[in-house]
Write a protein that holds these residues in place. Structure first.
Motif, short mmCIF file in Angstrom:
data_model
loop_
_atom_site.label_atom_id
_atom_site.label_comp_id
_atom_site.label_asym_id
_atom_site.label_seq_id
_atom_site.Cartn_x
_atom_site.Cartn_y
_atom_site.Cartn_z
N GLY A 42 0.83 -1.19 0.00
CA GLY A 42 0.00 0.00 0.00
C GLY A 42 0.86 1.23 0.00
N ILE A 43 0.21 2.40 -0.16
CA ILE A 43 0.97 3.65 -0.16
C ILE A 43 1.28 4.06 1.27
CG2 ILE A 43 0.10 4.43 -2.38
CD1 ILE A 43 -2.00 6.06 -0.96
N ILE A 44 2.24 4.96 1.41
CA ILE A 44 2.68 5.42 2.73
C ILE A 44 1.51 6.09 3.44
CG2 ILE A 44 4.20 7.04 3.91
CD1 ILE A 44 6.23 6.52 1.63
N ASP A 45 1.32 5.73 4.69
CA ASP A 45 0.22 6.27 5.49
C ASP A 45 0.82 6.99 6.69
OD1 ASP A 45 -2.13 6.84 6.76
OD2 ASP A 45 -2.91 4.80 6.74
N LEU A 46 0.78 8.34 6.64
CA LEU A 46 1.40 9.16 7.67
C LEU A 46 0.37 9.60 8.71
CD1 LEU A 46 3.65 11.47 5.44
CD2 LEU A 46 4.33 9.39 6.67
N PRO A 47 0.85 10.04 9.89
CA PRO A 47 -0.08 10.60 10.89
C PRO A 47 -0.82 11.82 10.33
CG PRO A 47 2.06 10.13 11.88
CD PRO A 47 2.23 9.96 10.40
N GLN A 48 -2.00 12.09 10.86
CA GLN A 48 -2.83 13.17 10.35
C GLN A 48 -2.20 14.55 10.58
OE1 GLN A 48 -5.87 13.08 8.59
NE2 GLN A 48 -5.10 10.97 8.34
N ASP A 49 -1.28 14.64 11.55
CA ASP A 49 -0.67 15.94 11.81
C ASP A 49 0.57 16.20 10.97
OD1 ASP A 49 0.98 14.10 12.95
OD2 ASP A 49 1.10 15.04 14.92
N ALA A 50 0.88 15.30 10.02
CA ALA A 50 2.03 15.52 9.13
C ALA A 50 1.78 16.79 8.32
CB ALA A 50 2.23 14.33 8.22
N PRO A 51 2.78 17.67 8.18
CA PRO A 51 2.58 18.97 7.53
C PRO A 51 2.44 18.85 6.01
CG PRO A 51 4.88 18.71 8.15
CD PRO A 51 4.17 17.53 8.71
N VAL A 52 1.24 19.05 5.50
CA VAL A 52 0.97 18.96 4.06
C VAL A 52 1.73 20.06 3.33
CG1 VAL A 52 -0.83 19.13 2.30
CG2 VAL A 52 -1.29 17.92 4.44
N GLY A 53 2.34 19.68 2.22
CA GLY A 53 3.10 20.63 1.40
C GLY A 53 4.57 20.71 1.75
N LYS A 54 4.97 20.14 2.89
CA LYS A 54 6.36 20.18 3.29
C LYS A 54 7.12 18.98 2.69
CE LYS A 54 5.79 23.81 5.84
NZ LYS A 54 6.36 25.11 5.43
N SER A 55 8.45 19.05 2.74
CA SER A 55 9.29 18.00 2.17
C SER A 55 9.12 16.69 2.94
CB SER A 55 10.76 18.41 2.20
OG SER A 55 11.61 17.32 1.93
N TYR A 56 8.79 15.64 2.21
CA TYR A 56 8.66 14.35 2.87
C TYR A 56 10.03 13.83 3.31
CZ TYR A 56 7.94 9.41 3.70
OH TYR A 56 7.93 8.17 4.27
N ALA A 57 11.07 14.09 2.52
CA ALA A 57 12.41 13.61 2.86
C ALA A 57 12.87 14.17 4.19
CB ALA A 57 13.40 13.97 1.76
#
Length: 807
Positions: free
Chosen positions: A133-148
């Protein structure tokens, strides 16, 4: 040796950036070979799935609207089973290179629906092998910021090229120690491990070895009640970054210790170990199924760890599959041992096993860290897997005794030219972990346990030089010699250059072949003695030091012929070996010609016949090459003698021996014996030679190096022909020598131009025709003078060869 920047900074307190650290590493001798700044992960951003609708044309696909934090949501077609509205994951826009699948994304059309990017799985970002499946991050992960940056995938990886004499830098802690010593930050010291122990380790250990240095120490500890699951994400990321595959917590801890502290560890599943453990030599023919799923056949040269059921591990190289730890492991035995570097190197090479443990043990690990390494590993096991530690079982280790080196500070200036104060030299050595005692111009330096490569004062100079800075050595011209045009090179060096130039000028190409050859080839050319066998050959077919240059040149010529280049002329000027003493190494100029590669030129007879080329090479081509080398080296050619025949690898009737006087053999030449060529699996017209440059006498010293004035005779040279009938057994060289000795002042050259055999000259006889060059020096010769000289030549030839003038 690979490590990440954050891993290094766990051991080094510094504000230095990546570029400064890499520059400093190279300056202190730890050459940076590669830097992966993880730029490939920068385009990936954290995105949130706004909606997820069923694809109109495919049951297993969904059409997602994804908020990337950069404006209006984008449409993405996704087949992951966990794709849903509200999921926060990693997004890759069109134009992004996805390393896990080696694909650069573009706007796609999937079953009639456009897809403007991709929601990524862990496998696609090389985080793990998971792609369910695709990566499933916590809901508070900052959208638009660098995933790396969020997932710590932007941690640069540095790779350094370690030389074999730096085992201390096979650990990240050791690299940090060197950087701190150079002034780039402060080395962090971790507090000593502290944990409770309960009871004794029930598994007893025995060292059953005839040589104690094979295993100078062994420490073992039982940890009960562990839970062996996946290692934590931070450890998996570090191991993955340097190219290791996470397996489970216990195994990952041992790999982590190998790189973090340079201390290879091993873990046994205690439930699979029967009885006590014994460190011993393997019996001839014993086998073990190792952790790489391969079965290895062992012998007495391999040191193993065994229990009552048999071998459980190849000591210092690789563990056995039988006692390996998996998710069912509850009780674990942790091993921390010391092994003999030479034995590890030989065993690893003979078995063909390359592991990170072998890499470190064959260079030498820190003996004083054997027990602290066990403590640190135990601490990690308790921290990550839980359990209860028993008291350690330690056998064999007698402690580290420091080597003491007498060090005059003046050696730094003498060996490097650097002006380094005594105080700075002292400070550098102290920062590197050396203990300096004494005062004045000479001090005693105790070598730390992690530096087995330091043996003498030159090694200490090297330490001072590299930390002070090699770039501080200023270029300076060489000092002028007291004598103008004085001799710099040795006679052998000069003759080596002259020989190479002479052979190259004759159309031959220089080759560099291995000094090691197979045993059967060595025996074929007069070698193969036990003294010249390699104790640790790099390959089975490179077992013996070569007694001759010819095997390598002949096989090289055949390789060329196999690729369509049949006409080759190769030479080499290098060493051969008669025994294992210094005087047994010879300096030899050797060469071979194959096919039609003569001096006149290779090629078909009809295309090169006018120049004399196109004919298969023969003994006379080899003879000319050998004599060209001797002449180039400055020997008087008038004193050269040639006798028929040579060593057994030459054709007995088409070879010769070159001598200077009756005893000094300068070399051999000829065509090769058919059996020799057959044994080498070589074919074709072949001839060759070897000239011993070190057998040539030193030239007589002259009062001056200035060349004398050119003295040419003003009188015309005259040539006279003679034909002598001699026995077939008489060599032409004997006739030439006799003719020359008739009058050495007048006779300046003798050449054979015809040999005839037939009934007209008699049974068992032959006619040899020579051309004699006569050079008057004081006056023009009269007919009477020529007649007298002719009589002297005939009389000399008759006296020494029994020949008569042909009528």
């Amino acid at each position: 040796m690979k490590f990440t920047l954050s891993w290094l900074k766990e051991h080094l307190e510094t504000d230095a950036g990546l570029d400064e650290i890499c520059t400093r590493l190279t300056e202190i001798g730890l050459e940076v070979e590669d830097v992966d700044d993880k730029a490939a992960f920068k385009p990936f951003v954290i995105a949130k799935v706004v909606s997820a609708e069923k694809h109109p044309q495919a049951d297993r696909l969904k059409v997602l609207m994804v908020d990337t934090g950069a404006g209006a949501p984008v449409q993405v077609v996704c087949g992951a089973p966990n794709a849903r509205a509200g999921l926060v994951g990693a997004f890759a826009a069109p134009g992004t290179y996805v390393p896990g699948i080696d694909v650069t994304l573009a706007v796609g059309n999937i079953r009639g629906v456009e897809s403007h990017g991709m929601m990524c799985s862990e496998k696609e970002l090389q985080i793990s092998d998971s792609h369910d499946g695709i990566i499933d991050l916590p809901q508070d992960a900052p959208v638009g910021k660098s995933y790396a940056a969020y997932a710590h995938l932007d941690d640069p990886v540095i790779e350094i090229n370690l030389t074999p004499n730096r085992p201390d830098c096979t650990s990240i802690h050791g690299i940090a120690r060197d950087l701190a010593a150079s002034g780039l930050g402060t080395l962090k010291t971790r507090p000593a491990p502290s944990f409770a122990v309960e009871g004794e380790t029930p598994v007893k250990l025995t060292l059953d070895l005839d040589d104690a240095k094979l295993c100078p120490g062994f420490a073992l500890r039982l940890v009960r009640g562990v839970k062996n699951g996946p290692s934590p994400r931070w450890m998996q990321q570090r191991l993955t970054a340097i190219g290791l595959r996470p397996i489970n917590a216990l195994v990952d801890i041992t790999n982590y210790m190998t790189f973090d502290q340079g201390r290879p560890m091993h873990v046994f599943d205690a439930a699979k170990v029967k009885g006590s453990l014994t460190v011993r030599r393997a019996a001839e023919g014993e086998t073990v199924l190792a952790l790489d799923q391969r079965e290895y056949k062992l012998g007495p040269n391999n040191v193993v760890i065994s229990d009552e059921d048999g071998i459980e591990s190849i000591g210092g190289i690789m563990g056995g599959e039988h006692s390996g730890c998996d998710e069912k492991t509850v009780d674990v035995l942790i091993e921390s041992a010391l092994w003999d570097p030479m034995n590890i190197a030989k065993s690893g090479r003979s078995l063909g096993i390359i592991t990170d443990a072998r890499y470190r043990f064959e260079r030498g690990v820190d003996p004083d860290y054997m027990v602290p390494g066990l403590e640190r590993t135990t601490e990690l096991v308790l921290e990550l897997c839980g359990g209860t530690a028993a008291r350690a079982e330690i056998v064999g280790y007698k402690g580290y005794e420091s080597k003491i080196v007498d060090f005059p500070y003046s050696e730094v200036k003498r060996l490097t030219g650097l002006d380094v104060s005594d105080e700075e030299s002292n400070s550098i050595l102290t920062r590197l972990g050396f203990t300096v005692s004494g005062s004045g111009e000479r001090v005693s330096v105790a070598v730390p346990s992690w530096r087995p490569d330091v043996d003498g004062k030159a090694d200490l100079v090297e330490e001072v030089m590299r930390i002070h800075g090699v770039d501080n050595i200023k270029p300076a011209p060489l000092e002028s010699h007291a004598v103008v045009n004085g001799k710099i090179l040795t006679t052998l060096q000069i003759r080596t250059r002259l020989a190479k130039r002479a052979l190259a000028s004759r159309g031959m190409l220089e080759a560099v072949t291995w000094s090691f050859i197979p045993e059967d080839q060595a025996k074929l050319f007069g070698g193969g003695s036990p003294a010249l066998k390699l104790a640790n050959p790099i390959a089975a077919e490179m077992s013996d030091m070569r007694p001759s240059l010819l095997p390598g040149l002949l096989t090289a010529a055949q390789r060329n012929a196999d690729k369509g280049y049949a006409d080759v002329a190769l030479f080499e000027v290098s060493g051969t070996y008669e025994n294992d003493r210094p005087d047994g190494q010879r300096r030899v100029a050797g060469g071979i010609r194959r096919g039609t590669a003569s001096l006149a030129g290779a090629g078909r007879a009809w295309s090169n016949a006018a120049k004399g080329g196109g004919k298969p090479v023969d003994v006379f081509d080899a003879k000319a090459d050998a004599l060209a080398v001797i002449e180039a080296c400055g020997l008087p050619m008038g004193n050269i003698q040639i006798e028929q025949g040579g060593p057994e690898w030459y054709h007995p009737g088409r070879s010769g021996t070159i001598k200077m006087g009756p005893k000094v053999i300068l070399g051999y030449f000829g065509e090769f014996h058919p059996l020799t060529l057959e044994a080498l699996d070589v074919s074709g017209a072949l001839c060759g030679f070897e000239v011993y440059l070190d057998a040539m006498a030193e030239p007589k010293k002259k009062a001056t190096r200035t060349k004398p004035a050119l003295d040419l005779s003003p009188f015309q040279a005259v040539k006279r022909d003679f034909a002598f009938v001699v026995d077939k057994t008489v060599e032409a060289g004997a006739i030439m020598k006799a003719a020359t000795s008739a009058d050495r002042k007048l006779v300046t050259g003798v050449n054979v131009f015809d040999i005839f055999e037939g009934a007209s000259v008699g049974e068992g006889k032959k006619s040899v025709a020579i051309e004699v060059q006569i050079q008057p020096a004081e006056r023009t010769l009269t007919d009477e003078d020529f007649e007298a000289l002719t009589q002297k030549i005939v009389a000399s030839v008759t006296k020494f060869t029994g020949g008569v003038l042909r009528s």
